[in-house]
Design a protein around this motif. Structure first.
Motif, short mmCIF file in Angstrom:
data_model
loop_
_atom_site.label_atom_id
_atom_site.label_comp_id
_atom_site.label_asym_id
_atom_site.label_seq_id
_atom_site.Cartn_x
_atom_site.Cartn_y
_atom_site.Cartn_z
N ALA A 1 -30.46 1.11 15.51
CA ALA A 1 -30.74 2.04 14.41
C ALA A 1 -31.42 1.31 13.25
O ALA A 1 -32.36 1.84 12.64
CB ALA A 1 -29.46 2.72 13.94
N ASP A 2 -30.96 0.10 12.96
CA ASP A 2 -31.59 -0.69 11.89
C ASP A 2 -33.04 -1.01 12.24
O ASP A 2 -33.93 -0.91 11.39
CB ASP A 2 -30.81 -1.99 11.66
N ASN A 3 -33.28 -1.41 13.49
CA ASN A 3 -34.65 -1.68 13.93
C ASN A 3 -35.51 -0.43 13.87
O ASN A 3 -36.68 -0.48 13.46
CB ASN A 3 -34.66 -2.24 15.35
N SER A 4 -34.95 0.68 14.26
CA SER A 4 -35.67 1.95 14.23
C SER A 4 -36.08 2.29 12.80
O SER A 4 -37.20 2.74 12.54
CB SER A 4 -34.81 3.06 14.83
N GLU A 5 -35.18 2.09 11.87
CA GLU A 5 -35.47 2.35 10.46
C GLU A 5 -36.57 1.42 9.95
O GLU A 5 -37.47 1.84 9.23
CB GLU A 5 -34.20 2.20 9.62
N ALA A 6 -36.50 0.16 10.32
CA ALA A 6 -37.53 -0.80 9.91
C ALA A 6 -38.90 -0.40 10.47
O ALA A 6 -39.91 -0.47 9.76
CB ALA A 6 -37.16 -2.21 10.36
#
Length: 97
Positions: free
Chosen positions: A58-63
């Motif tokens: 999810a963090d990677n997706s947001e980035a």
């Protein structure tokens, strides 16, 4: 690199980033399904590890979303600043000769 080629490359990168974002979303959905299915199964390893994997994804997706939005704005600004539509028209005229 001329302006038209640079703009085309920027658009290509935007499409690739969009594809990555969509792929990340699909991965998040699959991770969530595994987590839900594991509620019934009760595997401790999955129960322990999946939330961490989900959060990192999810963090990677947001980035990726942030990069995509910024890059799309940059691409649009470049296109407007350099009058890409006019350059395309001129390029088509030149190629007809």
């Amino acid at each position: 690199m001329d302006k038209l080629k640079k703009f085309d490359l920027m658009e290509k990168i935007s499409r690739e980033l969009e594809d990555i974002r969509n792929s990340q979303q699909a991965v998040l959905e699959k991770i969530a399904k595994v987590e839900i299915d594991n509620i019934e199964l009760g595997d401790k390893t999955i129960e322990k590890k999946i939330p961490e994997i989900y959060q990192r994804t999810a963090d990677n997706s947001e980035a990726i979303r942030e990069i995509l939005e910024a890059f799309q704005t940059k691409t649009e600004d470049f296109g407007e600043k350099n009058n890409i539509d006019k350059l395309r028209e001129q390029n088509e005229i030149d190629n007809m000769k």
